[in-house]
Scaffold this active site. Structure first.
Site, short mmCIF file in Angstrom:
data_model
loop_
_atom_site.label_atom_id
_atom_site.label_comp_id
_atom_site.label_asym_id
_atom_site.label_seq_id
_atom_site.Cartn_x
_atom_site.Cartn_y
_atom_site.Cartn_z
N HIS A 123 0.64 -1.10 -0.04
CA HIS A 123 0.01 -0.05 0.09
C HIS A 123 0.95 1.20 -0.03
O HIS A 123 1.38 1.62 0.92
CB HIS A 123 -0.72 -0.14 1.18
N HIS A 157 1.36 5.40 -1.94
CA HIS A 157 1.01 6.44 -2.73
C HIS A 157 2.07 7.08 -3.35
O HIS A 157 2.81 7.78 -2.72
CB HIS A 157 0.10 7.70 -1.95
N LYS A 209 -9.61 -0.96 -5.57
CA LYS A 209 -9.51 -0.17 -4.18
C LYS A 209 -10.84 0.56 -4.02
O LYS A 209 -11.31 1.13 -4.85
CB LYS A 209 -8.51 0.73 -4.18
N HIS A 256 -10.62 0.65 2.00
CA HIS A 256 -10.65 1.86 3.18
C HIS A 256 -11.59 1.69 4.02
O HIS A 256 -12.72 2.06 3.47
CB HIS A 256 -10.31 3.22 2.33
N HIS A 281 -4.63 -0.53 6.08
CA HIS A 281 -4.30 0.42 7.04
C HIS A 281 -4.81 0.34 8.23
O HIS A 281 -5.85 1.16 8.82
CB HIS A 281 -4.10 1.60 6.78
N ASP A 324 1.40 2.95 3.40
CA ASP A 324 0.66 3.84 3.18
C ASP A 324 1.48 5.24 3.25
O ASP A 324 0.95 6.46 3.43
CB ASP A 324 -0.46 3.93 4.38
C1 NCD Z 1 -3.72 9.15 1.66
C2 NCD Z 1 -3.29 9.92 0.81
O1 NCD Z 1 -2.82 11.19 1.02
O2 NCD Z 1 -3.56 9.80 -0.47
N1 NCD Z 1 -3.80 9.77 3.08
C3 NCD Z 1 -3.80 9.03 4.25
O3 NCD Z 1 -3.92 9.78 5.27
N2 NCD Z 1 -3.73 7.74 4.40
C4 NCD Z 1 -4.90 8.58 1.39
C5 NCD Z 1 -5.54 7.35 2.27
O4 NCD Z 1 -4.75 6.30 2.04
O5 NCD Z 1 -6.36 7.36 2.99
ZN ZN Z 2 -3.45 5.00 1.68
#
Ligand code: NCD
Ligand code: ZN
Length: 346
Positions: free
Chosen positions: A14, A16, A100, A137, A175, A248
């Site tokens: 996971h 971003h 997702k 999520h 998460h 995450d």
């Molecule tokens: C994530 C993001 O910034 O894209 N932020 C977070 O707080 N985890 C999005 C997500 O996974 O909820």
């Molecule tokens: Zn995330």
């Protein structure tokens, strides 16, 4: 005392990476530690179908360091308009591993998320048939549900029903942040697993809110009270196959976090594996780190284990106060703090 640990190269289930200039930072950071990373699809224009995933994958791979074998595993973003064809084409592509679910409005870039989860049943059925993974999520977004309860309510209101209706749908609860989630996953069957982030293992809501508000610890699902943190540490370090590494890591330039309405997301890829090593070491569970970081996730996703290895050494170092990012800077998780474990670079 263990001073060194060699393990199968881990994967991140996971992350971003964002897009554009952000990839200059995020892709080399991912490739440094991991064999593969599951790439979250919540771009400003989300990754909705196989074509979006194909082009995003190409943009990512252009930033991969020359000698690296690291691979991005792509994910589709569910919307109210996702079709069965989107799912079957994703499966055929071979490079999309998962789909997702974001509730609309739950988190960063989730405006196009799903408004009514119940209406997705035909799509869930198609995901089950295709043997893709559904990533959740797991939070409700109702204004009248307290932000600290949103994960537990999601489990009771939605996850129990999905599990009953789609018993062979492979689901990752992403998460996780609560004892309710850890226990629900642990007691459930082999079709349900969960990722756990470094921030939810290292911190609780006091760290974020007591003695001053610390926006760089603000992420979603939000940090909970210490009993939940302890339960997550217990679950992650228990040796159970149902929990695996998902950082995450979610970078935001510092101005957007240090603001009147700050963004959710912590960047942790500067020390992705070291954070987990710290937690496992403190729990006297270094012998379970390899399963959590390098084996459980690959087995759940039915992918081979990575062939290469990496080594962690016990060598104190200090996390930088800031990291250049997108023409500005970001404040990394645990900025300025000392860590005991360090990745040994080849
Ligand atoms: C994530 C993001 O910034 O894209 N932020 C977070 O707080 N985890 C999005 C997500 O996974 O909820
Ligand atoms: Zn995330």
């Amino acid at each position: 005392m263990v001073n060194q640990l060699t393990l199968i190269r881990p994967d991140d289930w996971h992350v971003h990476l964002r897009d554009g200039d952000a990839l200059d930072t995020t892709v080399p950071a991912a490739a440094k530690y991991f064999g593969r990373s599951i790439i979250m699809p919540n771009l400003k224009l989300p990754v909705r179908n196989v074509n979006d995933a194909l082009f995003y994958r190409q943009r990512i791979l252009r930033h991969r360091p020359k000698d690296s074998q690291w691979l991005p595993l792509m994910v589709l973003y569910l919307t109210d308009d996702t079709s069965k064809k989107d799912i079957s084409e994703a499966k055929k592509s071979g490079f999309v591993q998962a789909v997702k679910y974001y509730p609309a409005g739950a988190t960063t870039n989730s405006a196009s998320g799903v408004t009514q989860l119940e209406r997705l049943d035909p799509i869930f059925n198609e995901i089950q048939e295709s043997n893709l993974i559904l990533q959740l999520h797991g939070e409700v977004t109702d204004q009248n549900i307290d932000i600290f309860d949103r994960e537990a309510v999601f489990i009771d209101r939605h996850l129990r029903r999905i599990k009953e209706k789609f018993p062979e749908l492979k689901i990752v609860l992403e998460h996780i942040t609560t004892s309710q989630a850890a226990q629900y996953v642990e007691e459930n069957d082999q079709y349900l697993a969960a990722t756990i982030t470094p921030q939810h293992l290292l911190y609780n809501r006091n760290d974020m809110l007591a003695g001053g508000i610390r926006p760089h610890l603000y992420c979603l699902p939000i940090l909970k009270r210490d009993i939940h943190q302890k339960e997550l540490i217990r679950a992650a370090t228990s040796g159970s196959k149902k929990f695996f590494l998902g950082t995450d890591s979610a970078p935001h330039v510092s101005e957007t976090k240090e603001s009147a309405c700050g963004c959710a997301g912590c960047f942790s890829h500067h020390a992705a594996l070291e954070f987990y090593a710290e937690v496992f070491d403190q729990a006297d569970a270094m012998h379970h780190l390899e399963a959590f970081a390098s084996i459980n996730g690959a087995q759940f996703y039915q992918l081979p284990l990575n062939k290469s290895k990496i080594t962690l050494v016990k060598e104190p170092w200090t996390i930088p106060e800031e990291i250049p990012f997108c023409g500005s800077q970001l404040i990394p998780l645990a900025a300025g703090m000392a860590l005991n474990w360090k990745l040994r670079l080849p």
